[in-house]
Design an enzyme around this catalytic site. Structure first.
Site, PDB file in Angstrom:
ATOM      1  N   ARG A  46       8.716  33.401 -30.684  1.00  0.00           N
ATOM      2  CA  ARG A  46       8.190  34.279 -29.692  1.00  0.00           C
ATOM      3  C   ARG A  46       8.887  35.628 -29.868  1.00  0.00           C
ATOM      4  NH1 ARG A  46       8.119  31.359 -23.934  1.00  0.00           N
ATOM      5  NH2 ARG A  46      10.224  30.692 -24.894  1.00  0.00           N
ATOM      6  N   LYS A 179      18.281   9.149 -40.542  1.00  0.00           N
ATOM      7  CA  LYS A 179      19.682   8.819 -40.824  1.00  0.00           C
ATOM      8  C   LYS A 179      19.819   7.895 -41.728  1.00  0.00           C
ATOM      9  CE  LYS A 179      21.495  10.068 -36.287  1.00  0.00           C
ATOM     10  NZ  LYS A 179      22.661  11.192 -36.086  1.00  0.00           N
ATOM     11  N   HIS A 237      15.851   6.969 -29.402  1.00  0.00           N
ATOM     12  CA  HIS A 237      16.949   7.019 -30.471  1.00  0.00           C
ATOM     13  C   HIS A 237      17.175   5.347 -30.443  1.00  0.00           C
ATOM     14  CE1 HIS A 237      16.769  11.150 -31.020  1.00  0.00           C
ATOM     15  NE2 HIS A 237      17.585  11.308 -30.278  1.00  0.00           N
ATOM     16  N   LYS A 335      27.359  10.882 -22.297  1.00  0.00           N
ATOM     17  CA  LYS A 335      28.116  12.089 -22.834  1.00  0.00           C
ATOM     18  C   LYS A 335      29.582  12.112 -22.002  1.00  0.00           C
ATOM     19  CE  LYS A 335      24.157  14.602 -23.729  1.00  0.00           C
ATOM     20  NZ  LYS A 335      23.856  14.679 -25.208  1.00  0.00           N
TER      21      LYS A 335
END
Ligand code: BG6
Length: 484
Positions: A46, A179, A237, A335
């Site tokens: 943009r 992967k 995933h 996390k």
């Protein structure tokens, strides 16, 4: 496979993914001579910026994200010369006309479009491409996750893109499939006689899949809050890994055969409800703590306000089919975990009868497939401890294969190298088909609705731990424990 696209149009080219992954991957493909002759990359964002300024940015990114021994100024200069920058905002027909002009005479030679933009721009961008006459039989489109935030919205995205492209032209990216280690699961299962006869409920007690990250929000507040670990990591995933672990052997390594088998697994996941989530799921959110010796803040502090988004999730999943009846699949991801660690653990059952008596130390076999950070495969087996004991004493030892040692000297490729090359060449096996995404969402929606009905909020865990204590209880109730 058709001829490789001669042009790549990259939307979101000024973004983080493009800088960290996509351009370094394109650089590597070019360095290995894998890009078509006369390749053109139309980078679009943009921001209104001059072409040279954009090329300078990319050069800086290559120097930052490629290892020093990999960066070669000549290759970088060749890549630079392939890049044309075109500012584009979805809905701006003039800008799309200018984009089309750059493609003069190239459309027939194949165009791959890569959407590395917020998902809300997928459909509008595709519609503008159509209006500018840029969609032909030789056009392909790749989309980053997330495809929607639930089943209904993912259908909307798929319908909008599906109205303009045939499924054979649509490439839904799940970078885990790029992967090497994830593809290696196919090699391990179907390239060896050893495992497949035992790969079922008769011999396997349970399966664990862990994807732990040490990082926190990393400035992704606006995307992550309200999304959470279940949608961000499990929906895509982890369910892709699960489907490869659990699928029936496909007849061939081709996009239809492989994806047909994966989708059957995804459709066999037992949905949860308000009662099931209380026993089979754990939500967590990190609070201040220490990771790798560093003091870190909590999620709410990073966000600047309290939130009910989970940064950790643990699940006990069931696959209701013949092969996996009674074999729980424990999934956990979060996390601010103690270490960056992605692995799959296959826990086999004990031998049927022990000839070694009660105190011989007999343990069931375990297969551990480490995906990240290092790649290795470890099979724990029983051996006799040396000695003259009248009763044989057993001890667990490991057959250990380190893939970086086995393939020493071979560069580990970025997942996006594989995926970009496959996109350009039209090879869909490692991309997610519409029915897979929708089956994934159907299961995830059942959990989210279960959480809503049970009013289940994330439990706090101090950063640097493997989630709240209830995550340990989730598996220990069944007499097993997480492999840390
Ligand atoms: C992304 C998620 O899809 O995968 C991130 O949005 C996560 O939250 C990342 O950090 C993990 O990928 P990798 O390749 O580092 O394991």
């Amino acid at each position: 496979m058709t001829e490789a696209s001669a042009t790549l149009i990259l939307f979101g080219a000024t973004g983080d993914l493009a800088h960290r992954m996509l351009f370094p991957s394109l650089y590597n493909l070019l360095a290995d001579d894998l890009l078509p002759h006369d390749f053109l990359i139309i980078a679009s964002g943009r921001t209104d910026m001059a072409q040279d300024a954009f090329r300078d940015d990319i050069d800086a990114a290559l120097q930052k994200f490629l290892s020093a021994d990999r960066y070669d100024a000549d290759v970088a200069a060749r890549l630079r010369a392939m890049i044309a920058y075109q500012p584009v905002e979805a809905g701006n027909a003039d800008q799309f006309r200018a984009l089309a002009k750059r493609l003069d005479g190239r459309l027939e030679r194949g165009v791959s479009v890569y959407l590395s933009t917020p998902p809300s721009l997928f459909a509008p961008t595709a519609q503008c491409l159509a209006q500018a006459g840029l969609i032909g039989p030789a056009t392909r489109i790749a989309m980053e996750k997330p495809i929607g935030k639930d089943l209904a919205s993912s259908r909307d995205v798929n319908d909008a893109i599906g109205a303009l492209f045939d499924e054979s032209q649509i490439f839904r990216v799940d970078h885990y499939l790029g992967k090497e280690t994830v593809q290696n699961l196919l090699a391990l299962r179907f390239g060896n006689m050893l495992f497949e006869p035992l790969w079922n409920a008769t011999a396997i007690d349970h399966v664990q899949i862990t994807v732990g990250e040490t990082v926190g929000l990393e400035g992704r507040v606006s995307y992550y809050d309200g999304v959470g670990a279940l949608r961000d990591m499990v929906q895509n995933h982890m369910l892709q890994i699960l489907s490869i672990i659990a699928m029936e052997p496909p007849a061939r390594m081709d996009p239809t055969a492989v994806r047909d088998e994966k989708v059957k697994v995804l459709r066999s996941l037992r949905p949860m409800d308000g009662e099931a989530v209380k026993v089979h799921s754990v939500r967590g959110q990190y609070t201040p703590g220490a990771v790798g010796g560093q003091i870190v803040t909590g999620y709410a502090d990073e966000l600047g306000q309290p939130s009910t988004t989970e940064t950790f999730v643990a699940l006990k999943a069931h696959i209701d089919n013949w092969r996996w009846q009674g074999v729980p699949f424990y999934l956990r991801t979060g996390k601010r975990m103690p270490s960056r660690q992605s692995e799959i653990m296959i826990q086999f059952k004990p031998v049927r009868h022990s000839i070694f008596g009660r105190n011989g130390g007999l343990e069931p076999n375990t297969l551990i497939i480490r995906l990240q950070p290092e790649e290795n495969i470890r099979l724990l087996i029983m051996t006799k401890r040396p000695g003259l004991d009248r009763q044989v004493q057993l001890e667990e030892v490991s057959l250990d294969v380190s893939l970086s040692n086995a393939f020493a000297g071979q560069r580990r490729r970025i997942a996006y190298e594989r995926l970009l090359l496959d996109l350009l060449e039209g090879e869909q096996t490692l991309f997610v088909r519409r029915d897979e995404v929708e089956a994934q969402w159907a299961w995830i929606d059942s959990i989210i609705e279960g959480w809503r009905n049970a009013n289940m909020k994330p439990a706090p865990y101090a950063s640097g731990n493997w989630g709240p204590s209830s995550a340990i209880a989730l598996i220990e109730r069944d007499g097993a424990s997480w492999h840390d």
